[in-house]
Design an enzyme around this catalytic site. Structure first.
Site, PDB file in Angstrom:
ATOM      1  N   ARG A  61      18.992   3.636   3.217  1.00  0.00           N
ATOM      2  CA  ARG A  61      17.950   3.819   2.211  1.00  0.00           C
ATOM      3  C   ARG A  61      17.508   2.461   1.671  1.00  0.00           C
ATOM      4  O   ARG A  61      16.394   2.303   1.172  1.00  0.00           O
ATOM      5  CB  ARG A  61      18.446   4.723   1.072  1.00  0.00           C
ATOM      6  N   TYR A 125      -9.113   7.493  -0.982  1.00  0.00           N
ATOM      7  CA  TYR A 125      -8.400   8.554  -0.284  1.00  0.00           C
ATOM      8  C   TYR A 125      -7.997   9.611  -1.309  1.00  0.00           C
ATOM      9  O   TYR A 125      -7.553   9.286  -2.415  1.00  0.00           O
ATOM     10  CB  TYR A 125      -7.182   7.974   0.418  1.00  0.00           C
ATOM     11  N   ASP A 199      -5.664  -1.400  -0.392  1.00  0.00           N
ATOM     12  CA  ASP A 199      -5.321  -0.523   0.723  1.00  0.00           C
ATOM     13  C   ASP A 199      -6.111  -1.005   1.940  1.00  0.00           C
ATOM     14  O   ASP A 199      -7.338  -0.956   1.954  1.00  0.00           O
ATOM     15  CB  ASP A 199      -5.692   0.919   0.361  1.00  0.00           C
ATOM     16  N   LYS A 224      -1.583   5.593  10.608  1.00  0.00           N
ATOM     17  CA  LYS A 224      -2.926   5.538  11.169  1.00  0.00           C
ATOM     18  C   LYS A 224      -3.023   4.482  12.281  1.00  0.00           C
ATOM     19  O   LYS A 224      -2.322   4.558  13.272  1.00  0.00           O
ATOM     20  CB  LYS A 224      -3.931   5.293  10.047  1.00  0.00           C
TER      21      LYS A 224
END
Length: 407
Positions: A61, A125, A199, A224
């Protein structure tokens, strides 16, 4: 084994080789380190690692060797060819996440506190906007949304509201392809001592490098174009303040638990190696598709930054190498025309997401931005007839033929 002291001069070579470290088994590719935890040679070594006196892995983690290669590869691409304050190569730190939304959550919760505000713009988005306007207010953080293409409006907000503690940009924006001037907005934010995040999912570091214009943070949905094949969900947050990224930002990631997983990181690494090649083909095809759609009698409007008709064409041309593989367009017949068009597609794929090798089309108003109220969608340019298109790397004549028969 390759000599790790050699630093490639090309973007494509950097995408293939950066971040890779030889391993004891002499594996050609980075292994998938499917281990939740790591052992120590002694109790003292474990103590040194937990205290930060010694680098090393503790718990997946918190970090994993497969994550590290992906992080360092993307960091090398976002900083490619850029220089830092000391005149040497720009140093940035990346933290891999389970998704783009996880990366955004780490950013917002590590930078903002109760009473702070985030300044952003129209047409984000849908998930990003819903997080900012739906979830953050419950934590005492409000979003201020204005048209950041107008620098006077942006400065008016900074002047009137000293609680703005983060400027958040998405350019080109999803799905209207609006663009904002990264350099001008970053310079403005600097005057008000406000950090800037961008972004860069649509453009990728091959087409646009926000660090070049002074931003503090870059985030991606690696799902993406960076992965490029639609095989894995992921996200990354990068920052130019390396110590801050290793300190409070990393701590936020650890506590939120939005870490990546080794298999998805492995798939991302392999996708990144062809980024330059894929983006060139995406751009070639998108230019052909945009030109075709702009001439078609059934199309009311095409949003593609590579067209001279795009309102921010000059801004995009200044800060992007090419104009990317994303576009949107509006059919004259509105919603019903959009439904009929999508249903008639034969080769192109009906789905959400973007950046894969095949061409993807979706209807934002009923899909990616469904949760945004209709009046806000329309205010942002997301009308019922708008179609978003991620142009793939198929042969352009085949994409055009499918669009022709569907229209």
């Amino acid at each position: 084994m390759s000599d790790t002291s050699f630093h490639p001069a090309g973007f494509g070579s950097t995408a293939v080789h950066s971040g890779h470290e030889p391993n004891s088994a002499y594996a050609h590719l980075v292994p998938i380190y499917a281990s939740s935890t790591y052992v120590y040679e002694s109790a003292e070594q474990g103590m040194r690692r937990f205290s930060g006196e010694e680098d090393g892995y503790i718990y997946s983690r918190w970090g994993n060797p497969t994550f590290t290669e992906a992080e360092e590869k993307i960091a090398a691409l976002e900083a490619f060819g850029l220089t830092g304050p000391d005149g040497g190569p720009l140093r940035v730190k990346g933290l891999l996440h389970a998704s783009g939304m996880a990366a955004l959550s780490t950013l917002l919760l590590s930078v903002l506190k109760k009473g702070d505000k985030i300044l952003s713009h129209y047409s984000l988005y849908g998930g990003s906007q819903e997080l900012m306007e739906g979830l953050l207010p419950g934590l005492g953080v409000d979003a201020v949304i204005t048209d950041l293409r107008d620098l006077d409006k942006a400065e008016a907000v900074f002047k009137s509201d000293p609680s703005i503690r983060l400027l958040y940009l998405e350019t080109p924006a999803n799905p209207t392809m609006q663009c904002v001037d990264i350099a001008a907005l970053t310079a403005l934010a600097r005057r008000y001592n406000c950090p800037v995040a961008c972004d860069n999912t649509f453009a990728t570091p091959y087409l646009q490098q926000p660090f070049r214009y002074g931003v503090d943070f870059i985030m991606h949905s690696t799902t993406k174009f960076l992965n490029g094949h639609g095989t894995a969900i992921g996200g990354i947050l990068l920052g130019r303040d390396v110590e801050r990224m290793k300190g409070p930002v990393f701590k936020t990631l650890k506590l939120l638990g939005g870490n990546a997983n080794p298999f998805d990181a492995f798939l991302l690494i392999n996708g990144l190696k062809t980024l330059e090649l894929r983006m060139e083909r995406h751009c070639d095809n998108a230019e052909a598709v945009a030109a075709y759609l702009e001439r078609h009698p059934a199309i009311a409007r095409v949003n593609y930054t590579g067209l001279a008709s795009h309102k921010e064409h000059a801004i995009a041309a200044r800060q992007m190498r090419r104009h990317g593989g994303m576009l949107s367009f509006e059919l004259k017949g509105g919603l019903q025309a959009g439904v009929s068009f999508i249903n008639r597609l034969k080769m192109c794929t009906r789905t959400v997401s973007l950046g894969t090798c095949d061409t993807l089309l979706c209807h934002p108003a009923s899909m990616t931005h469904f949760s945004i109220p209709k009046e806000k969608r329309e205010q942002y340019g997301i009308t019922d007839g708008l179609i978003r298109m991620s142009v793939g790397i198929e042969n352009a004549p085949d994409i055009l033929a499918d669009l022709e028969q569907a229209l």
